[in-house]
Design an enzyme around this catalytic site. Structure first.
Site, PDB file in Angstrom:
ATOM      1  N   ASP A 175     -12.822  -8.724   3.636  1.00 30.25           N
ATOM      2  CA  ASP A 175     -14.053  -8.684   2.835  1.00 30.25           C
ATOM      3  C   ASP A 175     -14.652 -10.083   2.724  1.00 30.25           C
ATOM      4  O   ASP A 175     -15.865 -10.273   2.825  1.00 30.25           O
ATOM      5  CB  ASP A 175     -13.777  -8.158   1.414  1.00 30.25           C
ATOM      6  N   ASP A 230      -6.795  -6.826   3.740  1.00 28.54           N
ATOM      7  CA  ASP A 230      -7.850  -6.145   2.988  1.00 28.54           C
ATOM      8  C   ASP A 230      -8.749  -7.178   2.318  1.00 28.54           C
ATOM      9  O   ASP A 230      -9.978  -7.123   2.422  1.00 28.54           O
ATOM     10  CB  ASP A 230      -7.208  -5.230   1.928  1.00 28.54           C
ATOM     11  N   TYR A 235       0.827  -1.212   0.000  1.00 23.10           N
ATOM     12  CA  TYR A 235       0.000   0.000   0.000  1.00 23.10           C
ATOM     13  C   TYR A 235       0.864   1.267   0.000  1.00 23.10           C
ATOM     14  O   TYR A 235       0.448   2.293  -0.506  1.00 23.10           O
ATOM     15  CB  TYR A 235      -0.892   0.028   1.250  1.00 23.10           C
ATOM     16  N   ASP A 263      -3.509 -18.192   0.495  1.00 23.07           N
ATOM     17  CA  ASP A 263      -4.468 -18.897  -0.369  1.00 23.07           C
ATOM     18  C   ASP A 263      -5.209 -19.968   0.425  1.00 23.07           C
ATOM     19  O   ASP A 263      -6.427 -20.131   0.311  1.00 23.07           O
ATOM     20  CB  ASP A 263      -3.782 -19.469  -1.624  1.00 23.07           C
ATOM     21  N   LYS A 289       2.531 -15.357   2.703  1.00 22.55           N
ATOM     22  CA  LYS A 289       2.756 -16.140   1.472  1.00 22.55           C
ATOM     23  C   LYS A 289       4.249 -16.451   1.434  1.00 22.55           C
ATOM     24  O   LYS A 289       4.969 -16.122   0.482  1.00 22.55           O
ATOM     25  CB  LYS A 289       2.268 -15.310   0.271  1.00 22.55           C
TER      26      LYS A 289
END
Ligand code: IPM
Ligand code: MG
Length: 371
Positions: A262, A258, A151, A234, A202
């Site tokens: 959601d 983020d 970001y 994942d 990851k």
């Protein structure tokens, strides 16, 4: 006046209120009703100062976060924010997009800890696209790092190669200090919950994740009573759907947080239900995790509960009112139990009501609980 003279002085808090764009304007009003009730009935005085952020600030001042709004944010005890963004501003340069206001606030106030509680209300289980058996009873705290990662990493931008073709670049980067401070926060939180922490990265592909994993493990040695598991992002995305009740606290990076938050929001039935707190060392911002939903703005149909629940988080973390925060959450639960629904969580047989009415119902229940 000293306490011994009979009266206890009211605690004064200054709150910056940024409604923002779209439904932000309507939902903030409902959260303010709740805060006003608290201030009227409790030993606390809240001075609310409104400021302009997002697309509406851009329209007025040519920037999404005018200096006076930043000053307001820097000089208050807590910030309550509605939502920013909308199609009207989508073609603007990144540097003045409404979302920039949020990112700048997060960065300038050093709000590095983002808490996103994902709690399923029993009465809303039918509103979740997943089977009831899978989502019943879930209570997950997502701890998302909020001021680092891709970001904010440099270099970034779109530039031209020698052959004239463009390339886009962003940089995923974490320093060990950034990882350490958010990991400490997450372990502290886990210690007060079920002591089960999953750190998401990851690390099979990314070096920044390899460092993340190392530092989180290192911090974990100081919290032997918390069970730490590492999980690839994942796999975590899959596990959230397959078996969400395995999670208590999820600690993760800015970008992965983020996306996963959601996804996790949908477990509860609607993204319109999820609050958040963004905490620094002495500053804090509270906002619903949903966006400005321009398609339903101004129609009195948006769900104000995520913003009202964000106000509850403010009461807990910034106003030292944990009991009142519990009562507000209870008032929301009662409102749902009585069958009141905005359209995003509506099911047949329930009472469909608008934004304002939903706020009024919560206020009504809270007033009783406070008395
Ligand atoms: C969120 C939002 C923001 C983010 C946007 C609006 C900048 O999606 O808070 O989750 O990406 O962090
Ligand atoms: Mg998001």
């Amino acid at each position: 006046m000293p306490e011994s003279e009979g009266k206890i002085k009211k605690k004064d808090f200054k709150i910056a209120v940024f409604a923002g764009d779209g439904i932000g304007v309507e939902i903030i009003q409902e959260a303010l009703k709740v805060l006003k009730l608290i201030s009227d009935t409790r030993n606390i005085s809240l001075s609310l100062a409104e400021g302009s952020v997002g697309g509406s600030a851009y329209d007025l001042y040519g920037v999404p976060l005018p200096q006076q709004s930043l000053d307001l944010a820097l000089h208050c005890d807590a910030i309550l924010l509605g939502a920013v963004g909308g199609p009207k501003w989508e073609s603007l340069d990144y540097s003045v997009r409404p979302e920039r206001a949020l990112l700048t606030l997060r960065q300038k106030l050093d709000l590095f800890t983002n808490l996103r509680p994902v709690v399923a209300f029993d009465e809303l289980l039918d509103a979740s696209p997943l089977k009831k058996e899978i989502v019943r009873g879930i209570n997950i705290m997502i701890v998302r790092e909020l001021t680092g990662d891709i970001y904010f990493g440099q270099p970034r931008g779109v530039s031209k190669e020698k052959d004239g073709r463009r390339i886009g670049i962003n940089t995923m980067i974490y320093s060990e200090d950034e990882v350490r401070r958010i990991a400490v926060r997450a372990f502290e939180i886990a210690q007060k919950r079920k002591r089960n922490l999953v750190s998401v990265d990851k690390a099979n592909i990314l070096e920044s994740s390899e460092l993340w994993r190392d530092i989180v493990s290192e911090v974990g040695y100081n919290y032997p009573e918390v069970t730490l598991r590492h999980m690839y992002v994942d796999n975590c995305a899959m596990q959230l759907i397959r078996n969400p009740s395995q999670f208590d606290v999820i600690l993760t990076t800015n970008l992965f947080g983020d996306i996963l938050s959601d996804e996790a929001a949908m477990l509860t039935g609607s993204i319109g239900m999820l609050p958040s707190a963004s905490l620094g060392n002495d500053k804090a911002l509270y906002e619903p995790i949903h966006g400005s939903a321009p398609d339903i703005a101004g129609k009195n149909i948006a769900n104000p509960l995520a913003t009202i629940l964000s106000a509850a988080m403010m009461m807990r973390y910034s106003l030292s009112m944990p009991q009142e925060a519990d009562l507000l959450e209870k008032a929301v639960a009662q409102t749902i139990k009585e069958g009141f629904r905005t359209q995003d969580i509506y099911q047949q047989g329930k009472k469909l009501i608008g934004t304002e009415e939903m706020g009024n119902q919560v206020v009504k229940k809270l007033r009783k609980l406070l008395s």
